[in-house]
Design a protein around this motif. Structure first.
Motif, PDB file in Angstrom:
ATOM      1  N   LYS A   1       0.409  -0.551   0.804  1.00  0.00           N
ATOM      2  CA  LYS A   1       0.405   0.898   0.592  1.00  0.00           C
ATOM      3  C   LYS A   1      -0.971   1.376   0.145  1.00  0.00           C
ATOM      4  CE  LYS A   1       4.002   3.781  -1.237  1.00  0.00           C
ATOM      5  NZ  LYS A   1       5.082   3.918  -2.207  1.00  0.00           N
ATOM      6  N   GLU A   2      -1.514   0.647  -0.815  1.00  0.00           N
ATOM      7  CA  GLU A   2      -2.837   0.981  -1.361  1.00  0.00           C
ATOM      8  C   GLU A   2      -3.901   0.914  -0.253  1.00  0.00           C
ATOM      9  OE1 GLU A   2      -3.905   1.710  -4.357  1.00  0.00           O
ATOM     10  OE2 GLU A   2      -6.020   1.131  -4.432  1.00  0.00           O
TER      11      GLU A   2
ATOM     12  N   GLU B   1       3.130  -3.030  -2.209  1.00  0.00           N
ATOM     13  CA  GLU B   1       2.253  -2.144  -2.993  1.00  0.00           C
ATOM     14  C   GLU B   1       0.806  -2.283  -2.526  1.00  0.00           C
ATOM     15  OE1 GLU B   1       4.627  -4.145  -4.347  1.00  0.00           O
ATOM     16  OE2 GLU B   1       5.939  -2.391  -4.558  1.00  0.00           O
TER      17      GLU B   1
END
Ligand SMILES: Cc1cc2nc3c(=O)[nH]c(=O)nc-3n(C[C@H](O)[C@H](O)[C@H](O)COP(=O)(O)O)c2cc1C
Length: 252
Positions: free
Chosen positions: A128-129, A125
């Motif tokens: 991805k950010e 995550e």
């Protein structure tokens, strides 16, 4: 012209996007190709709140040829990728260059440093950010460079002076070394991926296992590239995650 160094791919990824946005050529930091370009970019990762030693060597050796010696008319900028914060890396670079940068930027990318307690790769995550923020950051950098803006967009983080001028020398002295790398011969399949991924040719496969040749820049490409997690840095990295940029992007 954009000169780059990258251990695990993040800085090359950023350099490629920037080159596309600016219509520039890319060149690895080996020796400068002859260029009439007035605008020169340097893209590389932050190591220990400073510049990797391979970058230091490049700028010290070739500072006279950067901008073809026309330092006055040219525009010199740096883009530094980091997992978290970069301290005064821009000032370390300026010292090696013997001149001020016209512009400097940091870009947050997935963290690949795993050799100390408390340091590990980012979660999917978080990666991805960071990838989604990178796109916007590159467009912004390209705009600043096109307009030759003398700006600094940097994430220095807390205690930048202490990190760069107290911790960095200790980091370089004790942790930028290949003497703690070792391979678990029973897991190693002699695929040679570590040798192939090492950006400075510091690994030879001898007796079917990697042997480090004491010219390490500490990038951890070998650790992250090993398909069997057979390479470790001391005991600290055995349970740490491995970073694979291409896999991350495919999963995006
Ligand atoms: C030896 C080493 C030292 C690092 N030091 C820092 C640091 O001081 N600050 C930071 O935010 N990230 C640090 N990182 C993370 C990298 O700067 C970041 O993951 C970078 O995008 C890696 O770029 P590359 O894939 O082009 O090699 C370090 C990574 C390594 C391997």
């Amino acid at each position: 012209m954009i000169y780059y160094f990258s251990g695990t791919g993040n800085s090359l990824y950023v350099a490629r996007h920037l080159a596309d946005a600016l219509g520039e050529r890319l060149c690895p930091m080996v020796s400068p190709v002859s260029t009439d370009d007035e605008v020169i970019g340097l893209v590389f990762p932050v190591y220990g709140w400073g510049i990797p030693k391979v970058v230091e060597k490049f700028v010290r050796n070739y500072k006279a040829s950067l901008l073809g010696g026309r330092l006055e008319g040219g525009f010199l900028y740096a883009v530094m990728t980091c997992g978290d914060d970069m301290g005064y890396t821009d000032r370390v670079l300026e010292k090696a260059l013997g001149r001020k940068l016209d512009a400097a930027f940091s870009v947050l990318m997935p963290d690949v440093y795993v050799c100390l307690p408390g340091f590990d790769v980012d979660s999917k995550e978080e990666c991805k950010e960071k990838f989604s923020l990178e796109k916007e950051a590159i467009q912004n950098i390209a705009k600043c460079v096109k307009e030759r803006q003398t700006v600094r967009h940097l994430k220095r983080g807390p205690f930048p002076w202490t990190k760069t001028y107290i911790l960095r020398p200790l980091f370089n002295r004790y942790l930028v070394t290949d003497k703690y790398f070792h391979v678990d011969a029973s897991s190693c399949v002699s695929c040679g991926r570590c040798q192939k991924m090492c950006p400075v040719g510091n690994i030879l496969i001898m007796d079917d296992v990697p042997q480090w040749q004491s010219n390490c820049v500490g990038c951890l490409a070998c650790f992250h590239a090993c398909p069997h997690h057979a390479i470790n840095f001391g005991k600290m990295t055995q349970k740490k995650g491995q970073y694979d940029l291409l896999r991350m992007l495919n999963e995006e």
